[in-house]
Design a protein around this motif. Structure first.
Motif, PDB file in Angstrom:
ATOM      1  N   THR A 138       6.599 -42.624   9.106  1.00 20.60           N
ATOM      2  CA  THR A 138       5.886 -43.904   9.109  1.00 20.60           C
ATOM      3  C   THR A 138       6.693 -44.946   9.884  1.00 20.60           C
ATOM      4  O   THR A 138       7.925 -44.972   9.806  1.00 20.60           O
ATOM      5  N   PRO A 139       6.002 -45.819  10.617  1.00 17.05           N
ATOM      6  CA  PRO A 139       6.701 -46.888  11.349  1.00 17.05           C
ATOM      7  C   PRO A 139       7.170 -47.973  10.379  1.00 17.05           C
ATOM      8  O   PRO A 139       6.704 -48.040   9.235  1.00 17.05           O
ATOM      9  N   PRO A 140       8.090 -48.836  10.796  1.00 13.22           N
ATOM     10  CA  PRO A 140       8.556 -49.929   9.926  1.00 13.22           C
ATOM     11  C   PRO A 140       7.408 -50.843   9.516  1.00 13.22           C
ATOM     12  O   PRO A 140       6.551 -51.188  10.339  1.00 13.22           O
ATOM     13  N   LYS A 141       7.369 -51.222   8.247  1.00 10.06           N
ATOM     14  CA  LYS A 141       6.297 -52.094   7.775  1.00 10.06           C
ATOM     15  C   LYS A 141       6.352 -53.472   8.401  1.00 10.06           C
ATOM     16  O   LYS A 141       5.331 -54.168   8.474  1.00 10.06           O
ATOM     17  N   SER A 142       7.530 -53.875   8.849  1.00 10.41           N
ATOM     18  CA  SER A 142       7.646 -55.184   9.502  1.00 10.41           C
ATOM     19  C   SER A 142       6.819 -55.239  10.778  1.00 10.41           C
ATOM     20  O   SER A 142       6.365 -56.308  11.195  1.00 10.41           O
ATOM     21  N   LEU A 143       6.612 -54.068  11.392  1.00 10.94           N
ATOM     22  CA  LEU A 143       5.821 -54.013  12.616  1.00 10.94           C
ATOM     23  C   LEU A 143       4.362 -54.371  12.351  1.00 10.94           C
ATOM     24  O   LEU A 143       3.669 -54.888  13.231  1.00 10.94           O
ATOM     25  N   ARG A 144       3.902 -54.110  11.125  1.00 10.10           N
ATOM     26  CA  ARG A 144       2.504 -54.377  10.776  1.00 10.10           C
ATOM     27  C   ARG A 144       2.184 -55.867  10.832  1.00 10.10           C
ATOM     28  O   ARG A 144       1.070 -56.249  11.184  1.00 10.10           O
ATOM     29  N   ARG A 145       3.149 -56.701  10.496  1.00  7.42           N
ATOM     30  CA  ARG A 145       2.891 -58.142  10.460  1.00  7.42           C
ATOM     31  C   ARG A 145       2.771 -58.741  11.854  1.00  7.42           C
ATOM     32  O   ARG A 145       2.089 -59.751  12.042  1.00  7.42           O
ATOM     33  N   PHE A 146       3.398 -58.103  12.824  1.00  8.10           N
ATOM     34  CA  PHE A 146       3.426 -58.695  14.166  1.00  8.10           C
ATOM     35  C   PHE A 146       2.502 -57.986  15.161  1.00  8.10           C
ATOM     36  O   PHE A 146       1.809 -58.643  15.934  1.00  8.10           O
TER      37      PHE A 146
ATOM     38  N   LEU B  90       0.990 -45.773  15.568  1.00  6.85           N
ATOM     39  CA  LEU B  90       2.159 -44.964  15.227  1.00  6.85           C
ATOM     40  C   LEU B  90       1.966 -44.254  13.886  1.00  6.85           C
ATOM     41  O   LEU B  90       2.351 -43.088  13.735  1.00  6.85           O
ATOM     42  N   ARG B  91       1.359 -44.933  12.952  1.00  5.01           N
ATOM     43  CA  ARG B  91       1.097 -44.309  11.646  1.00  5.01           C
ATOM     44  C   ARG B  91       0.095 -43.167  11.793  1.00  5.01           C
ATOM     45  O   ARG B  91       0.235 -42.115  11.161  1.00  5.01           O
ATOM     46  N   LEU B  92      -0.916 -43.372  12.625  1.00  8.08           N
ATOM     47  CA  LEU B  92      -1.911 -42.329  12.859  1.00  8.08           C
ATOM     48  C   LEU B  92      -1.258 -41.090  13.473  1.00  8.08           C
ATOM     49  O   LEU B  92      -1.553 -39.954  13.073  1.00  8.08           O
ATOM     50  N   LEU B  93      -0.378 -41.288  14.446  1.00  5.04           N
ATOM     51  CA  LEU B  93       0.297 -40.162  15.084  1.00  5.04           C
ATOM     52  C   LEU B  93       1.151 -39.389  14.070  1.00  5.04           C
ATOM     53  O   LEU B  93       1.219 -38.155  14.112  1.00  5.04           O
ATOM     54  N   GLY B  94       1.809 -40.115  13.181  1.00 10.12           N
ATOM     55  CA  GLY B  94       2.608 -39.458  12.148  1.00 10.12           C
ATOM     56  C   GLY B  94       1.751 -38.626  11.208  1.00 10.12           C
ATOM     57  O   GLY B  94       2.125 -37.505  10.827  1.00 10.12           O
TER      58      GLY B  94
END
Length: 238
Positions: free
Chosen positions: A105-113, A121-125
């Motif tokens: 999973t990508p960093p959750k901080s990326l979701r806010r920005f 990235l989450r879909l690819l994972g």
């Protein structure tokens, strides 16, 4: 097929509520192999766990797939209960196989920005984890010993794939591809059954006119008719 029987069974007004009776597996003279997939923490999906328990009690092989997390319900933790009786010298096998996925999973901080990048990235994972689990792990999860060689393990083909929805992306598509591709490897085509807990596109906390929510809704409408049978948590969802 089991999935077609499930579709007919759904029309009966007094049909039993457990999954084994719904798909009419209890009348099969041979053990079936059902794979149940939850794109979430298995321990937090009691409905799917009780589907698995019902199928096990009817004597069928169950492969339960989901995320790592909380423990499954106590009856499913009793490994001895689901052990098959074997002759002397044969290796015992279990009717139940639990597979825990840990998709990257990508960093959750990326979701806010940058929400689109985070979702991509989450879909690819998820795609990577599901492809590996469906095509590499699940086909060899259940086995029996060859009649002429007790040391050789023979994989039991999957007869039915039961998936929980939501989430629908990318599970519905990959489960459909898995079922359709099995005949290419000279295996019977498994039936695909969707257990509807909600509509997947509604899980996106976005405006109805947002492109992501709109595409998710179209995707779900396209994939739903391709299943062989459906289960619903409420009559209103039918």
């Amino acid at each position: 097929t089991m999935a077609a029987q499930a579709k007919n069974e759904k029309k009966r007004p007094n049909a039993p509520r457990n999954i084994a009776s719904r798909v009419n597996l209890s009348n099969e003279p041979q053990r079936c192999h059902i794979t149940i997939i939850v794109l979430g923490d298995l321990g937090r999906s009691p409905r799917m766990q009780y589907h698995a328990l019902s199928l096990l009690e009817h004597g069928h092989h169950v492969t339960l797939v989901g995320y790592a997390g909380e423990n499954v319900i106590q009856p499913l933790q009793n490994d001895v209960r689901w052990r098959l009786q074997c002759f002397d010298g044969e290796e015992s096998s279990s009717l139940l196989k639990v597979i825990r996925m840990e998709p990257p999973t990508p960093p959750k901080s990326l979701r806010r920005f940058v929400l689109p990048v985070y979702l991509l990235l989450r879909l690819l994972g998820l795609v990577y984890s599901l492809l590996h689990t469906l095509f590499r792990v699940v086909p060899s999860a259940q086995y029996h010993t060859a009649a002429n060689n007790s040391k050789r393990k023979v994989p039991i083909p999957v007869d039915c794939v039961l998936v929980q929805n939501p989430p629908s992306i990318p599970l519905l598509f990959l489960a459909y591809v898995f079922c359709r591709s099995r005949p290419l490897l000279l295996h019977p085509r498994p039936g695909l059954v969707i257990d509807w807990h909600n509509l997947g596109y509604t899980m996106f906390d976005l405006s109805d006119y947002h492109p992501i929510r709109f595409l998710a809704r179209i995707y779900e409408r396209m994939m739903a008719p391709r299943a062989d049978a459906h289960l619903c948590v409420t009559a209103a969802m039918k």
